[in-house]
Design an enzyme around this catalytic site. Sequence first.
Site, PDB file in Angstrom:
ATOM      1  CG  ASP A  84      -2.201   1.064   1.313  1.00 49.73           C
ATOM      2  OD1 ASP A  84      -2.753   0.349   0.360  1.00 49.73           O
ATOM      3  OD2 ASP A  84      -1.453   2.190   2.016  1.00 49.73           O
ATOM      4  CD  GLU A  86      -0.590   6.319   2.378  1.00 50.40           C
ATOM      5  OE1 GLU A  86      -0.931   6.742   2.229  1.00 50.40           O
ATOM      6  OE2 GLU A  86      -1.357   4.602   2.424  1.00 50.40           O
ATOM      7  CG  ASP A 183      -1.223   1.207  -4.440  1.00 44.98           C
ATOM      8  OD1 ASP A 183      -0.823   1.736  -3.294  1.00 44.98           O
ATOM      9  OD2 ASP A 183      -2.571   0.746  -4.019  1.00 44.98           O
ATOM     10  CG  HIS A 241      -6.002   7.451   3.963  1.00 47.61           C
ATOM     11  ND1 HIS A 241      -6.117   6.607   2.700  1.00 47.61           N
ATOM     12  CD2 HIS A 241      -6.746   7.886   4.370  1.00 47.61           C
ATOM     13  CE1 HIS A 241      -7.682   7.088   2.300  1.00 47.61           C
ATOM     14  NE2 HIS A 241      -7.661   7.579   3.428  1.00 47.61           N
ATOM     15  CG  ASP A 246      -4.066   2.043   4.101  1.00 44.33           C
ATOM     16  OD1 ASP A 246      -4.381   2.621   5.984  1.00 44.33           O
ATOM     17  OD2 ASP A 246      -4.077   2.823   3.656  1.00 44.33           O
TER      18      ASP A 246
HETATM   19 MG    MG Z   1      -2.665   3.844   2.067  1.00 33.42          MG
HETATM   20 MG    MG Z   2      -3.705   2.541  -0.855  1.00 35.24          MG
END
Ligand code: MG
Ligand code: MG
Length: 271
Positions: A84, A86, A183, A241, A246
């Site tokens: 995940d 950011e 992603d 987030h 996450d």
């Molecule tokens: Mg995230």
């Molecule tokens: Mg995400």
Amino acid sequence: MVQFIHWIRRANFLRSLHRSSGLGQPLVFLFHSERGSAELVSHRRYSDIQSLPLSVDNIMASGQQPSSRSSFPPQTYHNFLVLDFEATCDKQLMQPQEIIEFPILKLHGRTLEIESEFHMYVQPVVHSELTPFCTELTGIVQSMVDGKPKLQQVLQMVDDWMRKEGLLDPKVNSIFVTCGDWDLKTMLPGQCQCLGLPVPDYFKKWINLKKAYSFAMGKYPKNGLPLMIEGLNLQHIGKLHRGIDDCKNIANIMKELARKGFTFKQTGSNL
Ligand code: MG
Ligand code: MG
């Protein structure tokens, strides 16, 4: 308790069956306390199982009792790699966005337990100062990315980690899992294209957890993690987030879907 005694009897029965069968390979009876199930495995397979199941003897000594949950179904992958990103962002659309957090959790393909973690913050280059909006959203402050490796170096570190974990072995079947397609369909290929970097093939196929959830539960989770967590009666971990948090929540959702009997399959590809 009745079920527990049943399992003990079944373990003893299987042990005696094994003794009388004259099989060469010693057997181990594993009790999975969390899953509330028991499984007979050979020593060779036991060494493959890298989670920490408790033996029947340990369970008896500790006085724990199993829950009534059923075993996980077999999955088609040896490992799931939960990822995940950011990225830099602002109230308005920011172009280009750059990855600032790169976490991966390696899950065992059958138990869905976390076996290993890769986690790096990444120095953004084009917009090197994080916006207050970005810090508020992700919990990532400037000092967490300043002086950190840039994406090219982090991709090399990911590759080294993948090799160390045996994930580059062609016999090992693993797949990335993300919440949405952004992603691996948009973010990573887009930034790699900007930097003139190749995207390794292992990033070119993935499971979109939102699609998996909708297949399993019959409802598409439009707002992502919060709705899936609520729909499965799970506890949210950490900060929404924050990439690593996450990932942990994605892993918990996967485990719960597997517990319900869901088998994960690839949903996206850039190949
Ligand atoms: Mg995230
Ligand atoms: Mg995400």
